[in-house]
Design a protein around this motif. Structure first.
Motif, PDB file in Angstrom:
ATOM      1  N   ASP A 282     -30.397 -19.921   8.955  1.00 26.01           N
ATOM      2  CA  ASP A 282     -31.685 -19.102   8.690  1.00 26.01           C
ATOM      3  C   ASP A 282     -31.385 -18.351  10.158  1.00 26.01           C
ATOM      4  O   ASP A 282     -31.833 -17.272  10.041  1.00 26.01           O
ATOM      5  CB  ASP A 282     -31.895 -19.667   7.460  1.00 26.01           C
ATOM      6  CG  ASP A 282     -31.035 -19.713   7.049  1.00 26.01           C
ATOM      7  OD1 ASP A 282     -30.520 -18.828   6.297  1.00 26.01           O
ATOM      8  OD2 ASP A 282     -32.208 -20.373   5.382  1.00 26.01           O
ATOM      9  N   HIS A 283     -31.992 -19.831  10.882  1.00 26.46           N
ATOM     10  CA  HIS A 283     -33.273 -19.094  12.101  1.00 26.46           C
ATOM     11  C   HIS A 283     -32.134 -18.465  12.843  1.00 26.46           C
ATOM     12  O   HIS A 283     -32.104 -17.218  13.595  1.00 26.46           O
ATOM     13  CB  HIS A 283     -33.159 -20.449  12.563  1.00 26.46           C
ATOM     14  CG  HIS A 283     -33.818 -20.700  14.338  1.00 26.46           C
ATOM     15  ND1 HIS A 283     -35.547 -19.585  13.948  1.00 26.46           N
ATOM     16  CD2 HIS A 283     -33.517 -20.393  15.435  1.00 26.46           C
ATOM     17  CE1 HIS A 283     -35.733 -19.232  15.085  1.00 26.46           C
ATOM     18  NE2 HIS A 283     -34.662 -19.842  16.124  1.00 26.46           N
ATOM     19  N   GLY A 284     -31.224 -18.555  12.920  1.00 26.47           N
ATOM     20  CA  GLY A 284     -29.518 -17.239  13.521  1.00 26.47           C
ATOM     21  C   GLY A 284     -29.703 -16.263  13.254  1.00 26.47           C
ATOM     22  O   GLY A 284     -29.649 -15.554  14.025  1.00 26.47           O
TER      23      GLY A 284
ATOM     24  N   GLU B 145     -33.308  -9.624  14.562  1.00 24.37           N
ATOM     25  CA  GLU B 145     -34.879  -9.376  15.351  1.00 24.37           C
ATOM     26  C   GLU B 145     -34.227  -8.481  16.947  1.00 24.37           C
ATOM     27  O   GLU B 145     -35.602  -7.597  16.754  1.00 24.37           O
ATOM     28  CB  GLU B 145     -35.850 -10.550  15.741  1.00 24.37           C
ATOM     29  CG  GLU B 145     -36.853 -10.722  14.315  1.00 24.37           C
ATOM     30  CD  GLU B 145     -37.353 -12.382  14.898  1.00 24.37           C
ATOM     31  OE1 GLU B 145     -37.532 -13.169  16.065  1.00 24.37           O
ATOM     32  OE2 GLU B 145     -37.948 -13.606  14.294  1.00 24.37           O
TER      33      GLU B 145
ATOM     34  N   TYR C 274     -32.303 -12.238   4.653  1.00 22.33           N
ATOM     35  CA  TYR C 274     -32.637 -11.734   5.992  1.00 22.33           C
ATOM     36  C   TYR C 274     -33.465 -10.313   6.206  1.00 22.33           C
ATOM     37  O   TYR C 274     -32.491  -9.582   5.392  1.00 22.33           O
ATOM     38  CB  TYR C 274     -31.865 -12.007   6.634  1.00 22.33           C
ATOM     39  CG  TYR C 274     -31.332 -13.514   6.799  1.00 22.33           C
ATOM     40  CD1 TYR C 274     -30.760 -14.076   6.997  1.00 22.33           C
ATOM     41  CD2 TYR C 274     -29.563 -13.149   5.606  1.00 22.33           C
ATOM     42  CE1 TYR C 274     -30.626 -15.989   6.993  1.00 22.33           C
ATOM     43  CE2 TYR C 274     -28.492 -13.468   5.743  1.00 22.33           C
ATOM     44  CZ  TYR C 274     -28.561 -15.356   6.247  1.00 22.33           C
ATOM     45  OH  TYR C 274     -28.073 -16.680   6.057  1.00 22.33           O
TER      46      TYR C 274
ATOM     47  N   GLN D 117     -25.569 -22.499  13.418  1.00 24.51           N
ATOM     48  CA  GLN D 117     -25.790 -24.178  13.306  1.00 24.51           C
ATOM     49  C   GLN D 117     -25.861 -24.881  14.982  1.00 24.51           C
ATOM     50  O   GLN D 117     -27.327 -24.832  15.674  1.00 24.51           O
ATOM     51  CB  GLN D 117     -25.038 -24.378  12.575  1.00 24.51           C
ATOM     52  CG  GLN D 117     -25.692 -26.638  12.272  1.00 24.51           C
ATOM     53  CD  GLN D 117     -27.042 -26.362  11.309  1.00 24.51           C
ATOM     54  OE1 GLN D 117     -26.635 -25.229  10.009  1.00 24.51           O
ATOM     55  NE2 GLN D 117     -27.688 -27.134  11.317  1.00 24.51           N
TER      56      GLN D 117
ATOM     57  N   HIS E 178     -28.441 -22.717  17.531  1.00 28.05           N
ATOM     58  CA  HIS E 178     -29.704 -21.765  16.582  1.00 28.05           C
ATOM     59  C   HIS E 178     -30.185 -23.948  16.055  1.00 28.05           C
ATOM     60  O   HIS E 178     -31.684 -22.535  15.852  1.00 28.05           O
ATOM     61  CB  HIS E 178     -30.153 -20.211  16.082  1.00 28.05           C
ATOM     62  CG  HIS E 178     -29.421 -19.842  17.393  1.00 28.05           C
ATOM     63  ND1 HIS E 178     -30.265 -19.219  18.072  1.00 28.05           N
ATOM     64  CD2 HIS E 178     -28.539 -18.749  16.953  1.00 28.05           C
ATOM     65  CE1 HIS E 178     -29.709 -18.232  18.516  1.00 28.05           C
ATOM     66  NE2 HIS E 178     -28.468 -18.050  18.156  1.00 28.05           N
ATOM     67  N   GLY E 179     -29.762 -24.300  15.375  1.00 23.53           N
ATOM     68  CA  GLY E 179     -30.436 -25.036  15.254  1.00 23.53           C
ATOM     69  C   GLY E 179     -29.629 -25.201  13.225  1.00 23.53           C
ATOM     70  O   GLY E 179     -30.047 -25.619  12.856  1.00 23.53           O
ATOM     71  N   THR E 180     -30.319 -23.802  12.306  1.00 25.78           N
ATOM     72  CA  THR E 180     -30.221 -23.533  11.436  1.00 25.78           C
ATOM     73  C   THR E 180     -29.061 -22.184  11.450  1.00 25.78           C
ATOM     74  O   THR E 180     -29.658 -21.257  12.200  1.00 25.78           O
ATOM     75  CB  THR E 180     -30.892 -23.599  10.597  1.00 25.78           C
ATOM     76  OG1 THR E 180     -31.321 -22.815  10.709  1.00 25.78           O
ATOM     77  CG2 THR E 180     -32.137 -25.069  10.442  1.00 25.78           C
TER      78      THR E 180
ATOM     79  N   ARG F 297     -31.627 -14.644  11.544  1.00 25.22           N
ATOM     80  CA  ARG F 297     -33.360 -14.401  11.586  1.00 25.22           C
ATOM     81  C   ARG F 297     -33.698 -14.092  13.528  1.00 25.22           C
ATOM     82  O   ARG F 297     -34.214 -12.541  13.718  1.00 25.22           O
ATOM     83  CB  ARG F 297     -34.616 -15.217  11.122  1.00 25.22           C
ATOM     84  CG  ARG F 297     -34.594 -15.068   9.778  1.00 25.22           C
ATOM     85  CD  ARG F 297     -36.245 -15.604   9.364  1.00 25.22           C
ATOM     86  NE  ARG F 297     -36.123 -17.290  10.277  1.00 25.22           N
ATOM     87  CZ  ARG F 297     -35.845 -18.357   9.610  1.00 25.22           C
ATOM     88  NH1 ARG F 297     -35.033 -18.119   8.482  1.00 25.22           N
ATOM     89  NH2 ARG F 297     -35.888 -19.319   9.889  1.00 25.22           N
ATOM     90  N   LEU F 298     -32.863 -14.352  13.800  1.00 26.59           N
ATOM     91  CA  LEU F 298     -33.131 -13.976  15.493  1.00 26.59           C
ATOM     92  C   LEU F 298     -32.151 -13.068  15.514  1.00 26.59           C
ATOM     93  O   LEU F 298     -32.813 -11.444  16.301  1.00 26.59           O
ATOM     94  CB  LEU F 298     -32.724 -15.347  16.251  1.00 26.59           C
ATOM     95  CG  LEU F 298     -33.704 -16.870  16.597  1.00 26.59           C
ATOM     96  CD1 LEU F 298     -32.790 -17.487  17.258  1.00 26.59           C
ATOM     97  CD2 LEU F 298     -34.968 -15.262  17.150  1.00 26.59           C
TER      98      LEU F 298
END
Length: 177
Positions: A124-126, A132, A4, A117, A120-122, A128-129
């Motif tokens: 990876d998305h969680g 950030e 990430y 999951q 955040h849906g996935t 990345r957030l």
């Protein structure tokens, strides 16, 4: 293992931002789950550190290592307990001050991956957030009163630093990930 990355511009001089980030005592100000970081000693080319905090309602302690390279404005770290966890942060020149780039390598624990999951849906998305949010927290500390106004490469006292907890949980030193 997931990889990430993220980057953010900060309107402060690069040397000043790096000095702030490389001081382990400042970590609780920009890593929301961390309450205390202390040095354990110097070994070869790195320092061993103890990280304490709270994540998901559970207190933790994790012993790890950190290597600061001031001439390159680069910092790397890892855990002695979690062999697949490590990261790197680099501060470079930018027109308005500097850019902080964060790279993180880890495999979230199964229960954390499941929560990411779900929320955040996935995974990876969680993640990345989380990266950030960590970068946003660093920016807030550096730009909103977390650095010495005289331009020296030293942070103000801990009482003068903004609290990063509004940015949410941190991926960078959270042992529950």
């Amino acid at each position: 293992m997931g990889e990430y990355t993220g980057r953010i511009e900060i309107a402060r001089p690069p040397a000043e931002v790096f000095a702030f980030l490389a001081d382990v005592h400042n970590m609780p100000h920009y890593l929301p789950t961390v309450t205390h970081v202390g040095p354990l000693g110097h070994h070869g080319d790195h320092d061993d550190v103890a990280v304490e905090g709270e994540a998901g309602g559970h207190a933790y302690r994790n012993d790890g290592w950190m290597k600061a390279e001031p001439e390159a404005r680069r910092m790397s770290w890892g855990s002695h307990v979690l062999p697949d966890y490590h990261g790197m942060l680099e501060v470079t020149n930018a027109p308005s001050g500097c850019t902080v780039e964060l790279r993180l390598s880890l495999t979230p624990k199964p229960e954390v991956a499941e929560r990411l999951q779900r929320e955040h849906g996935t995974v990876d998305h969680g993640m990345r957030l989380a990266v950030e949010r960590t970068l946003g927290s660093i920016k807030a500390c550096c730009e909103q009163g977390g650095m010495d106004p005289g331009g020296r490469d030293a942070p103000r006292s801990a009482d003068d630093l903004p609290d990063s907890r509004p940015f949410g949980s941190s991926a960078t030193l959270n042992p529950d990930i």
